[in-house]
Design an enzyme around this catalytic site. Sequence first.
Site, PDB file in Angstrom:
ATOM      1  N   GLU A 194       7.715 -14.588 -10.977  1.00 59.90           N
ATOM      2  CA  GLU A 194       7.096 -13.359 -10.499  1.00 59.90           C
ATOM      3  C   GLU A 194       6.431 -12.557 -11.614  1.00 59.90           C
ATOM      4  O   GLU A 194       5.337 -12.015 -11.427  1.00 59.90           O
ATOM      5  CB  GLU A 194       8.152 -12.458  -9.837  1.00 59.90           C
ATOM      6  CG  GLU A 194       8.608 -12.886  -8.466  1.00 59.90           C
ATOM      7  CD  GLU A 194       9.670 -11.963  -7.913  1.00 59.90           C
ATOM      8  OE1 GLU A 194       9.568 -11.590  -6.740  1.00 59.90           O
ATOM      9  OE2 GLU A 194      10.599 -11.598  -8.658  1.00 59.90           O
ATOM     10  N   LYS A 196       5.969  -4.275  -3.604  1.00 62.96           N
ATOM     11  CA  LYS A 196       7.413  -4.108  -3.462  1.00 62.96           C
ATOM     12  C   LYS A 196       7.898  -4.286  -2.032  1.00 62.96           C
ATOM     13  O   LYS A 196       8.854  -4.982  -1.775  1.00 62.96           O
ATOM     14  CB  LYS A 196       7.799  -2.715  -3.974  1.00 62.96           C
ATOM     15  CG  LYS A 196       9.300  -2.445  -3.987  1.00 62.96           C
ATOM     16  CD  LYS A 196       9.988  -3.317  -5.003  1.00 62.96           C
ATOM     17  CE  LYS A 196      11.473  -3.033  -5.102  1.00 62.96           C
ATOM     18  NZ  LYS A 196      12.139  -4.007  -5.970  1.00 62.96           N
ATOM     19  N   CYS A 233       0.825  -1.198   0.000  1.00 62.79           N
ATOM     20  CA  CYS A 233       0.000   0.000   0.000  1.00 62.79           C
ATOM     21  C   CYS A 233       0.863   1.253   0.000  1.00 62.79           C
ATOM     22  O   CYS A 233       1.900   1.317   0.648  1.00 62.79           O
ATOM     23  CB  CYS A 233      -0.967   0.060   1.186  1.00 62.79           C
ATOM     24  SG  CYS A 233      -2.054  -1.364   1.330  1.00 62.79           S
ATOM     25  N   HIS A 239      16.899 -36.539  -8.450  1.00 59.89           N
ATOM     26  CA  HIS A 239      16.154 -36.943  -7.260  1.00 59.89           C
ATOM     27  C   HIS A 239      14.741 -36.368  -7.267  1.00 59.89           C
ATOM     28  O   HIS A 239      14.209 -36.017  -6.213  1.00 59.89           O
ATOM     29  CB  HIS A 239      16.895 -36.506  -5.996  1.00 59.89           C
ATOM     30  CG  HIS A 239      18.226 -37.166  -5.840  1.00 59.89           C
ATOM     31  ND1 HIS A 239      18.368 -38.479  -5.449  1.00 59.89           N
ATOM     32  CD2 HIS A 239      19.482 -36.694  -6.047  1.00 59.89           C
ATOM     33  CE1 HIS A 239      19.660 -38.791  -5.416  1.00 59.89           C
ATOM     34  NE2 HIS A 239      20.351 -37.722  -5.771  1.00 59.89           N
ATOM     35  N   ASN A 251      -1.921   1.572   5.912  1.00 59.57           N
ATOM     36  CA  ASN A 251      -1.064   0.503   5.410  1.00 59.57           C
ATOM     37  C   ASN A 251      -0.744  -0.400   6.587  1.00 59.57           C
ATOM     38  O   ASN A 251      -0.265   0.076   7.611  1.00 59.57           O
ATOM     39  CB  ASN A 251       0.225   1.094   4.811  1.00 59.57           C
ATOM     40  CG  ASN A 251       1.173   0.027   4.291  1.00 59.57           C
ATOM     41  OD1 ASN A 251       0.800  -1.129   4.177  1.00 59.57           O
ATOM     42  ND2 ASN A 251       2.403   0.406   3.996  1.00 59.57           N
ATOM     43  N   GLY A 252      -1.024  -1.700   6.466  1.00 59.36           N
ATOM     44  CA  GLY A 252      -0.733  -2.624   7.560  1.00 59.36           C
ATOM     45  C   GLY A 252      -1.931  -3.513   7.854  1.00 59.36           C
ATOM     46  O   GLY A 252      -2.868  -3.616   7.068  1.00 59.36           O
ATOM     47  N   TRP A 266      -2.836  -2.574  -1.689  1.00 60.12           N
ATOM     48  CA  TRP A 266      -2.526  -3.984  -1.894  1.00 60.12           C
ATOM     49  C   TRP A 266      -3.392  -4.740  -0.895  1.00 60.12           C
ATOM     50  O   TRP A 266      -3.211  -4.612   0.309  1.00 60.12           O
ATOM     51  CB  TRP A 266      -1.042  -4.259  -1.653  1.00 60.12           C
ATOM     52  CG  TRP A 266      -0.622  -5.652  -2.010  1.00 60.12           C
ATOM     53  CD1 TRP A 266      -0.196  -6.117  -3.213  1.00 60.12           C
ATOM     54  CD2 TRP A 266      -0.546  -6.775  -1.103  1.00 60.12           C
ATOM     55  NE1 TRP A 266       0.125  -7.447  -3.134  1.00 60.12           N
ATOM     56  CE2 TRP A 266      -0.085  -7.885  -1.859  1.00 60.12           C
ATOM     57  CE3 TRP A 266      -0.841  -6.956   0.247  1.00 60.12           C
ATOM     58  CZ2 TRP A 266       0.101  -9.145  -1.290  1.00 60.12           C
ATOM     59  CZ3 TRP A 266      -0.660  -8.215   0.810  1.00 60.12           C
ATOM     60  CH2 TRP A 266      -0.194  -9.281   0.024  1.00 60.12           C
ATOM     61  N   ARG A 311       3.857  -0.054  -4.780  1.00 59.52           N
ATOM     62  CA  ARG A 311       3.588  -0.580  -3.441  1.00 59.52           C
ATOM     63  C   ARG A 311       2.203  -1.219  -3.341  1.00 59.52           C
ATOM     64  O   ARG A 311       1.882  -1.852  -2.332  1.00 59.52           O
ATOM     65  CB  ARG A 311       3.699   0.537  -2.406  1.00 59.52           C
ATOM     66  CG  ARG A 311       5.064   1.181  -2.312  1.00 59.52           C
ATOM     67  CD  ARG A 311       5.074   2.238  -1.230  1.00 59.52           C
ATOM     68  NE  ARG A 311       4.965   1.634   0.082  1.00 59.52           N
ATOM     69  CZ  ARG A 311       6.000   1.360   0.877  1.00 59.52           C
ATOM     70  NH1 ARG A 311       7.221   1.631   0.466  1.00 59.52           N
ATOM     71  NH2 ARG A 311       5.824   0.828   2.056  1.00 59.52           N
ATOM     72  N   LYS A 326      12.495 -14.827 -10.675  1.00 64.33           N
ATOM     73  CA  LYS A 326      12.216 -13.688 -11.554  1.00 64.33           C
ATOM     74  C   LYS A 326      11.197 -14.071 -12.624  1.00 64.33           C
ATOM     75  O   LYS A 326      10.252 -13.325 -12.887  1.00 64.33           O
ATOM     76  CB  LYS A 326      13.499 -13.186 -12.226  1.00 64.33           C
ATOM     77  CG  LYS A 326      14.461 -12.453 -11.347  1.00 64.33           C
ATOM     78  CD  LYS A 326      14.030 -11.046 -10.977  1.00 64.33           C
ATOM     79  CE  LYS A 326      13.245 -10.967  -9.699  1.00 64.33           C
ATOM     80  NZ  LYS A 326      13.845 -11.369  -8.470  1.00 64.33           N
ATOM     81  N   GLU A 369      17.165 -17.681  -7.952  1.00 64.28           N
ATOM     82  CA  GLU A 369      16.770 -16.304  -8.201  1.00 64.28           C
ATOM     83  C   GLU A 369      16.271 -16.123  -9.628  1.00 64.28           C
ATOM     84  O   GLU A 369      15.291 -15.402  -9.871  1.00 64.28           O
ATOM     85  CB  GLU A 369      17.942 -15.354  -7.910  1.00 64.28           C
ATOM     86  CG  GLU A 369      17.704 -13.895  -8.260  1.00 64.28           C
ATOM     87  CD  GLU A 369      16.556 -13.244  -7.500  1.00 64.28           C
ATOM     88  OE1 GLU A 369      16.152 -12.148  -7.912  1.00 64.28           O
ATOM     89  OE2 GLU A 369      16.059 -13.830  -6.513  1.00 64.28           O
TER      90      GLU A 369
END
Length: 612
Positions: free
Chosen positions: A492, A607, A2, A508, A99-100, A73, A27, A489, A485
């Site tokens: 995402e 973010k 947010c 395996h 926000n929270g 968000w 955000r 990417k 990583e």
Amino acid sequence: MCGIVAYIGNKEAYPILIKGLKRLEYRGYDSAGVALLNGSLDVYKKQGKVSMLEDFATGKKLSATVGIGHTRWATHGVPNDINAHPHLSNSGNIALIHNGIIENYGPIKEELQKRGYEFHSETDTEVLVNLIEEVQKQENVSLDHAVRIALNEVIGAYAIVVIDKNNPDMLIAARKGSPLVLGIGIDEFFVASDASPIIEYTKNVIYLDDEEYVVVNRDGTYTIKNLGNIEKSHAIQTLEMNLEAIEKGDFEHYMLKEIYEQPKAIEDSFRGRMNAAGGWIKMGGITEYEQRINNADRFLITACGTSWHSGLLGEYIIEDLTRVPVEVEYASEFRYRNPIVKESDFIIAISQSGETADTLAAIELAKERLALVYGICNVIGSSIARATHAGSYTHAGPEIGVASTKAFSTQVSVLILIALQIAQSKGTIPQSKLRQLLYELESVPEKIKEVLELDGEIKKIAEVYKDANNFLYLGRGYNYPVAMEGALKLKEISYIHAEGYPAAEMKHGPIALIDEEMPVVFLATNMSAYEKIVSNIQEVKARKGKVIAIVNKGDTQIKAMADHVIEVPEVDEIISPLITIVPLQLLAYHIAIMRGCNVDQPRNLAKSVTVE
């Protein structure tokens, strides 16, 4: 999670709020809204992007010199117009953005309903704004005291801004566990969840601490207190960010801009901290606690997401160079599993934003158990920078794209420097090896520029595999965390299922997935495991898998086996992740663009993760 922006002063608030929300859209971008106070308290909010809010507000009453704005968000309640912020109290007098997460909103809501309050949204935020109104009514106190009393009753994390129709010359903001910055202009104030909406108007800021609130007035005065009603004093800080750094410039997307900024970002991350010719490294926080770090029995790295991958590389690098055992923990697990932490431990906490809620909680736990805590983050003045005993900024510059790129590279750069300085201090690295690695570090920015010149070639590979449903990324040693990583990417931003594995673990389990439809990305630059990687490639080809290989320039053996090869400049294995990650970032970017995905604002992601 947010974005918050607010203004009080002599200018028109609406243009400032809209521009700020666009800068904060990374955000949160499920919905957006503003509340404007000019005699009446007018609220406009809309599901979707800020541009949809703009369209909705066209032609409406927008003139006001005080206002609050929010881009969401979703946590409580689906993204829709009703759940969007700002939220009004039942009387319509108080508007609040948040926000929270308010964890005990359920019982508070039930009590307020018994007292006759009606709720229209599914949010915890609407509960908080009505709690403030109820406190003001029952206690017969001013708005700022009502905010303070209400916040003492809630459990959770928040950054809030409150305006009141009956107090048109005042704005109140508060924070706990979620960032909030106060921008100070000439007879005007700005409040935001980070500095990006403020930089255009002022460079003078104050970062609120947890459980503090600020009352700002149109006459240019402000007061900061904690929730115990004790007045607090804060030094005004000067922002170092410039406006150009948060604009896209000539790039189509922030993500691509930030990939291309990596040579400079890495150079900035070690500028003034090392000298290859002189053979020295000086990280201030490491020097300050040198003896305690050298005597540590164990290093423990805690982080989330991409920062966790940086930490995993940190484990490899630090153990290799210093011969000290290292453990890497997801911060979200560390805080809940009653970990063994001793005073003799050295904790490294990594976060791009410096506000990651789980990482902050891990820091507090480690401090309670008297361990030395070192922070690595990008945002100056952030909560992690203030909560740790010492630390290093990565100096990556603003990273707007939700999928982290240059933050990862600079975190790894800083971890390499930390490992080298400790190794030099402990005497676990020969001076000749130290100089060699420092010279190679200095060469990294130019070598990344060489990789960026392969963008067109990588784009052609992306065209071949843009419709794949699954990807497998394999690497050994230092390239294993890079494989993870790289997979993250792609996952995402393109929404393709992708997994990173140690190459030896392929047989395996993951090998069962390989067929002619499965692209497999091999990181094959580490010569210490070269023959093993060759064998893994043969196993994939035997099952008709498609191989994309990242190899050192001049490689011939793998080039003859793979379907596609990306040749990168060779460097020491310890430093190689800074090179090998770049083609994986570009591959993910191009595949996502070809699939029509929003690479800067991928669905369901934000973010800065300031809630659990």
